[in-house]
Scaffold this active site. Structure first.
Site, mmCIF file in Angstrom:
data_model
loop_
_atom_site.group_PDB
_atom_site.id
_atom_site.type_symbol
_atom_site.label_atom_id
_atom_site.label_comp_id
_atom_site.label_asym_id
_atom_site.label_seq_id
_atom_site.Cartn_x
_atom_site.Cartn_y
_atom_site.Cartn_z
ATOM 1 N N GLY A 15 0.835 -1.210 0.000
ATOM 2 C CA GLY A 15 0.000 0.000 0.000
ATOM 3 C C GLY A 15 0.865 1.254 0.000
ATOM 4 O O GLY A 15 2.092 1.191 -0.071
ATOM 5 N N GLN A 16 0.175 2.399 0.079
ATOM 6 C CA GLN A 16 0.867 3.699 0.050
ATOM 7 C C GLN A 16 1.872 3.837 1.181
ATOM 8 O O GLN A 16 3.000 4.264 0.973
ATOM 9 C CB GLN A 16 -0.089 4.830 0.327
ATOM 10 C CG GLN A 16 -1.255 5.165 -0.447
ATOM 11 C CD GLN A 16 -1.588 6.592 -0.025
ATOM 12 O OE1 GLN A 16 -0.936 7.520 -0.511
ATOM 13 N NE2 GLN A 16 -2.520 6.754 0.889
ATOM 14 N N ILE A 17 1.432 3.540 2.415
ATOM 15 C CA ILE A 17 2.341 3.722 3.554
ATOM 16 C C ILE A 17 3.474 2.704 3.465
ATOM 17 O O ILE A 17 4.640 3.040 3.684
ATOM 18 C CB ILE A 17 1.579 3.596 4.895
ATOM 19 C CG1 ILE A 17 0.570 4.740 5.019
ATOM 20 C CG2 ILE A 17 2.539 3.606 6.072
ATOM 21 C CD1 ILE A 17 -0.317 4.670 6.245
ATOM 22 N N GLY A 18 3.115 1.467 3.096
ATOM 23 C CA GLY A 18 4.133 0.429 2.930
ATOM 24 C C GLY A 18 5.245 0.891 2.010
ATOM 25 O O GLY A 18 6.433 0.705 2.294
ATOM 26 N N ARG A 95 -9.603 5.712 4.833
ATOM 27 C CA ARG A 95 -10.864 6.437 4.631
ATOM 28 C C ARG A 95 -10.756 7.325 3.399
ATOM 29 O O ARG A 95 -9.678 7.703 2.963
ATOM 30 C CB ARG A 95 -11.220 7.261 5.861
ATOM 31 C CG ARG A 95 -10.304 8.413 6.159
ATOM 32 C CD ARG A 95 -10.850 9.252 7.305
ATOM 33 N NE ARG A 95 -9.843 10.171 7.801
ATOM 34 C CZ ARG A 95 -10.118 11.312 8.400
ATOM 35 N NH1 ARG A 95 -11.378 11.677 8.593
ATOM 36 N NH2 ARG A 95 -9.155 12.085 8.841
ATOM 37 N N ASN A 108 -12.500 -2.819 9.420
ATOM 38 C CA ASN A 108 -11.131 -3.164 9.806
ATOM 39 C C ASN A 108 -11.030 -4.021 11.070
ATOM 40 O O ASN A 108 -9.980 -4.623 11.319
ATOM 41 C CB ASN A 108 -10.298 -1.888 9.944
ATOM 42 C CG ASN A 108 -10.050 -1.239 8.578
ATOM 43 O OD1 ASN A 108 -10.135 -1.917 7.551
ATOM 44 N ND2 ASN A 108 -9.762 0.035 8.558
ATOM 45 N N ASP A 162 0.305 12.693 14.995
ATOM 46 C CA ASP A 162 -0.338 13.850 15.628
ATOM 47 C C ASP A 162 0.701 14.652 16.419
ATOM 48 O O ASP A 162 0.718 15.879 16.395
ATOM 49 C CB ASP A 162 -1.461 13.374 16.562
ATOM 50 C CG ASP A 162 -2.391 12.416 15.848
ATOM 51 O OD1 ASP A 162 -3.131 12.864 14.970
ATOM 52 O OD2 ASP A 162 -2.340 11.206 16.139
ATOM 53 N N ARG A 165 2.851 16.502 13.989
ATOM 54 C CA ARG A 165 2.080 17.622 13.427
ATOM 55 C C ARG A 165 2.019 18.777 14.424
ATOM 56 O O ARG A 165 2.170 19.947 14.065
ATOM 57 C CB ARG A 165 0.660 17.151 13.095
ATOM 58 C CG ARG A 165 0.588 16.271 11.863
ATOM 59 C CD ARG A 165 -0.749 15.561 11.739
ATOM 60 N NE ARG A 165 -0.873 14.872 10.466
ATOM 61 C CZ ARG A 165 -1.798 13.962 10.195
ATOM 62 N NH1 ARG A 165 -2.698 13.617 11.109
ATOM 63 N NH2 ARG A 165 -1.847 13.387 9.011
ATOM 64 N N HIS A 190 -6.413 8.804 18.150
ATOM 65 C CA HIS A 190 -5.963 9.338 16.855
ATOM 66 C C HIS A 190 -7.214 9.676 16.042
ATOM 67 O O HIS A 190 -7.660 8.916 15.188
ATOM 68 C CB HIS A 190 -5.080 8.310 16.132
ATOM 69 C CG HIS A 190 -4.727 8.741 14.736
ATOM 70 N ND1 HIS A 190 -3.998 9.880 14.470
ATOM 71 C CD2 HIS A 190 -5.026 8.213 13.527
ATOM 72 C CE1 HIS A 190 -3.862 10.021 13.168
ATOM 73 N NE2 HIS A 190 -4.480 9.021 12.572
HETATM 74 N N1 LIG Z 1 -2.443 6.145 12.583
HETATM 75 C C1 LIG Z 1 -2.154 7.063 11.690
HETATM 76 O O1 LIG Z 1 -1.626 8.133 12.042
HETATM 77 C C2 LIG Z 1 -2.439 6.863 10.232
HETATM 78 C C3 LIG Z 1 -3.132 5.762 9.796
HETATM 79 N N2 LIG Z 1 -3.417 5.566 8.469
HETATM 80 C C4 LIG Z 1 -4.147 4.350 8.109
HETATM 81 O O2 LIG Z 1 -3.225 3.376 7.609
HETATM 82 C C5 LIG Z 1 -3.946 2.433 6.827
HETATM 83 C C6 LIG Z 1 -3.225 2.148 5.521
HETATM 84 O O3 LIG Z 1 -3.178 3.295 4.721
HETATM 85 P P1 LIG Z 1 -2.589 3.271 3.229
HETATM 86 O O4 LIG Z 1 -1.279 2.573 3.179
HETATM 87 O O5 LIG Z 1 -2.691 4.655 2.741
HETATM 88 O O6 LIG Z 1 -3.703 2.396 2.496
HETATM 89 P P2 LIG Z 1 -3.594 1.612 1.120
HETATM 90 O O7 LIG Z 1 -4.978 1.239 0.714
HETATM 91 O O8 LIG Z 1 -2.699 2.326 0.153
HETATM 92 O O9 LIG Z 1 -2.824 0.295 1.548
HETATM 93 C C7 LIG Z 1 -3.374 -0.618 2.415
HETATM 94 C C8 LIG Z 1 -2.824 -1.973 1.996
HETATM 95 O O10 LIG Z 1 -3.238 -2.898 2.961
HETATM 96 C C9 LIG Z 1 -3.574 -4.089 2.305
HETATM 97 N N3 LIG Z 1 -4.440 -4.861 3.186
HETATM 98 C C10 LIG Z 1 -5.754 -4.717 3.415
HETATM 99 N N4 LIG Z 1 -6.189 -5.647 4.272
HETATM 100 C C11 LIG Z 1 -5.117 -6.376 4.610
HETATM 101 C C12 LIG Z 1 -4.936 -7.486 5.469
HETATM 102 N N5 LIG Z 1 -5.967 -8.042 6.108
HETATM 103 N N6 LIG Z 1 -3.701 -7.992 5.581
HETATM 104 C C13 LIG Z 1 -2.667 -7.452 4.917
HETATM 105 N N7 LIG Z 1 -2.776 -6.407 4.090
HETATM 106 C C14 LIG Z 1 -3.989 -5.880 3.946
HETATM 107 C C15 LIG Z 1 -4.230 -3.640 1.019
HETATM 108 O O11 LIG Z 1 -4.200 -4.658 0.026
HETATM 109 C C16 LIG Z 1 -3.377 -2.439 0.650
HETATM 110 O O12 LIG Z 1 -2.290 -2.800 -0.194
HETATM 111 C C17 LIG Z 1 -5.355 3.008 6.672
HETATM 112 O O13 LIG Z 1 -6.186 2.408 7.648
HETATM 113 C C18 LIG Z 1 -5.158 4.470 7.008
HETATM 114 O O14 LIG Z 1 -6.347 5.072 7.445
HETATM 115 C C19 LIG Z 1 -3.006 6.456 7.534
HETATM 116 C C20 LIG Z 1 -2.302 7.576 7.907
HETATM 117 C C21 LIG Z 1 -1.990 7.875 9.278
HETATM 118 O O1 LIG Z 2 -6.812 10.890 8.185
HETATM 119 C C1 LIG Z 2 -6.701 9.739 7.766
HETATM 120 O O2 LIG Z 2 -7.620 8.976 7.446
HETATM 121 C C2 LIG Z 2 -5.307 9.194 7.703
HETATM 122 C C3 LIG Z 2 -4.747 9.491 9.023
HETATM 123 O O3 LIG Z 2 -5.038 8.822 9.990
HETATM 124 C C4 LIG Z 2 -4.020 10.752 9.198
HETATM 125 O O4 LIG Z 2 -3.533 11.346 8.221
HETATM 126 O O5 LIG Z 2 -3.914 11.171 10.350
#
Ligand SMILES: NC(=O)C1=CN([C@@H]2O[C@H](COP(=O)(O)OP(=O)(O)OC[C@H]3O[C@@H](n4cnc5c(N)ncnc54)[C@H](O)[C@@H]3O)[C@@H](O)[C@H]2O)C=CC1
Ligand SMILES: O=C([O-])CC(=O)C(=O)O
Length: 330
Positions: A15-18, A95, A108, A162, A165, A190
Site C-alpha cells: 500500500g501507500q504507507i508500505g 478512509r 477493519n 499527531d 504535526r 488518533h
Molecule cells: N495512525 C495514523 O496516524 C495513520 C493511519 N493511516 C491508516 O493506515 C492504513 C493504511 O493506509 P494506506 O497505506 O494509505 O492504504 P492503502 O490502501 O494504500 O494500503 C493498504 C494496503 O493494505 C492491504 N491490506 C488490506 N487488508 C489487509 C490485510 N488483512 N492484511 C494485509 N494487508 C492488507 C491492502 O491490500 C493495501 O495494499 C489506513 O487504515 C489508514 O487510514 C493512515 C495515515 C496515518
Molecule cells: O486521516 C486519515 O484517514 C489518515 C490518518 O489517519 C491521518 O492522516 O492522520
C-alpha cells in the site's frame, strides 16, 4: 560483533504507507544503522496485491541494502508473523473524503482480530506491535484482546503523527526550531478529538505556553488544525497521508527500541489507570522510553480545559470499544 537480525513484519506492505516505510526500515532508520533486519511482508492473498508486493520487493532488492539479510512475501498472517520481534500493522482500508476514521471500524475490526490471534500463536513472546491502520487505537485494542498470551503493554497505536504535526505547528507559531521543542504531548485517540497539549512544552528552556500566550489560538486554531490534519491532506491530495505516516511509524518504533534519553514523546498505549483513564483503553500518553520499555510521564497537572478535552477523547474511545465488544473474547 555483528548483531543478530531482528524480524520485522509489515502488513499492507504494497500500500501507500508500505511503499514509504519499507525502504526506511531496510535502511536502518527504524532499528539503528548497525541492526540487521529480516522483512516479513503481508498482503491480502489476492493475485493483484501479491503481484504488487513482488514489485515492491524487486525495488527493495535493487537498493542492495546492506542491513537487509532476508525478505519474504506472505498472504497468511500465520506465516508472516512467525517469530517476529516487531509487527507494524498498516494493512487496512483507508478512509476517503467525508469519512471519519471510526467509520472504518467494522471493515477493519475483522482484520485486527485475525492478526491479533495470529501474533498470539506464532510471534516472538516479546513481540512489539504498532498499529497504524485506522481507527488505530481501537484496532490496537482489538489486536491486544485477541492475543491473550502476549504482554498487553506491547500493543501500541500510532499517535506519533499527531505529535509530529503538533510540533511543526508550535514551531511555526513560535518561530523556533522543531528540534528545540520538548515536553509536548497528545492525549487520547488518533481522531479529531485528540488533545494536543503544549502546556508543559519548552523551547530552549522557555515555556511555550508563555511564548504563545493565546488560549484563543490554542482552542480555535491549533487544536482543530492538528486534529483535522488528516482530513485536510485527503482533501488536498485525494489520498490519505502516507510518507508522513510512514515517518511517524519509524519514529515511534525507533524511540521505543533505542530510547528517548529522558525526552518525552507520545505513544498510544494500553492505559494502566494513569490520569483516570480506565485500564486497557489504548490512549495517547506522554511517555519516555528506555531499554525497550516505555513509561508514562506522571504527576502532570490536568486543568479544567484539559480535563474536558481528555474526557471527550476518552468518551469516543469508550464508545468505539463498546462498538467492537461483540467481536472479542468475553
Ligand atoms: N495512525 C495514523 O496516524 C495513520 C493511519 N493511516 C491508516 O493506515 C492504513 C493504511 O493506509 P494506506 O497505506 O494509505 O492504504 P492503502 O490502501 O494504500 O494500503 C493498504 C494496503 O493494505 C492491504 N491490506 C488490506 N487488508 C489487509 C490485510 N488483512 N492484511 C494485509 N494487508 C492488507 C491492502 O491490500 C493495501 O495494499 C489506513 O487504515 C489508514 O487510514 C493512515 C495515515 C496515518
Ligand atoms: O486521516 C486519515 O484517514 C489518515 C490518518 O489517519 C491521518 O492522516 O492522520
Amino acid at each position: 560483533m555483528a548483531k543478530t537480525p531482528l524480524r520485522v513484519a509489515v502488513t499492507g506492505a504494497a500500500g501507500q504507507i508500505g511503499y514509504a516505510l519499507l525502504f526506511r526500515i531496510a535502511n536502518g532508520d527504524m532499528l539503528g544503522k548497525d541492526q540487521p533486519v529480516i522483512l516479513q511482508l503481508l498482503e491480502i492473498p489476492d493475485e493483484k496485491a501479491q503481484k504488487a508486493l513482488k514489485g515492491v520487493m524487486m525495488e527493495i532488492d535493487d537498493c542492495a541494502f546492506p542491513l537487509l539479510t532476508e525478505m519474504t512475501a506472505h498472504g497468511d498472517p500465520l506465516t508472516a508473523f512467525k517469530d517476529v520481534d516487531y509487527a507494524v500493522l498498516v494493512g487496512a482500508r483507508p478512509r476517503g473524503p467525508g469519512m471519519e476514521r471510526k467509520d472504518l471500524l467494522e471493515a477493519n475490526a475483522q482484520i485486527f482480530t485475525a492478526q491479533g490471534k495470529a501474533l498470539d500463536q506464532v510471534a516472538s513472546r516479546n513481540v512489539k506491535v504498532l498499529v497504524v491502520g485506522n481507527p488505530a487505537n481501537t484496532n490496537a485494542y482489538i489486536a491486544m484482546k485477541s492475543a491473550p498470551s502476549l504482554p498487553a503493554k506491547n500493543f501500541t497505536a500510532m499517535l506519533r503523527l499527531d505529535h509530529n504535526r503538533a510540533l511543526s505547528q508550535v514551531a511555526a507559531k513560535t518561530g523556533t526550531a522543531v528540534k528545540d521543542i520538548e515536553k509536548l504531548t497528545v492525549w487520547g485517540n488518533h481522531s479529531p478529538t485528540m488533545y494536543a497539549d503544549y502546556r508543559f512544552a519548552t523551547v530552549n528552556g522557555k515555556a511555550v505556553k508563555d511564548l504563545i500566550n493565546d488560549q484563543e489560538w490554542n482552542a480555535n486554531t491549533f487544536l482543530p488544525t492538528v486534529g483535522k490534519r488528516g482530513a485536510a491532506i485527503i482533501e488536498a491530495r485525494g489520498l490519505s497521508s502516507a510518507a508522513s505516516a510512514a515517518n511517524a511509524a519509524i519514529d515511534h518504533i525507533h524511540d521505543w527500541h533505542v530510547g528517548t534519553n529522558g525526552k518525552w514523546t507520545t505513544m498510544g498505549i494500553p492505559s494502566d489507570g494513569s490520569y483516570g483513564i480506565p485500564e486497557g483503553i489504548v490512549f495517547g500518553f506522554p511517555v519516555t522510553t528506555e531499554n525497550g520499555e516505555y513509561k508514562i510521564v506522571q504527576g502532570l497537572e490536568i486543568d479544567a480545559f484539559s480535563q474536558e478535552r481528555i474526557n471527550l477523547t476518552l468518551k469516543e474511545l469508550t464508545e468505539e470499544r463498546e462498538g467492537v465488544k461483540h467481536l472479542l473474547p468475553a
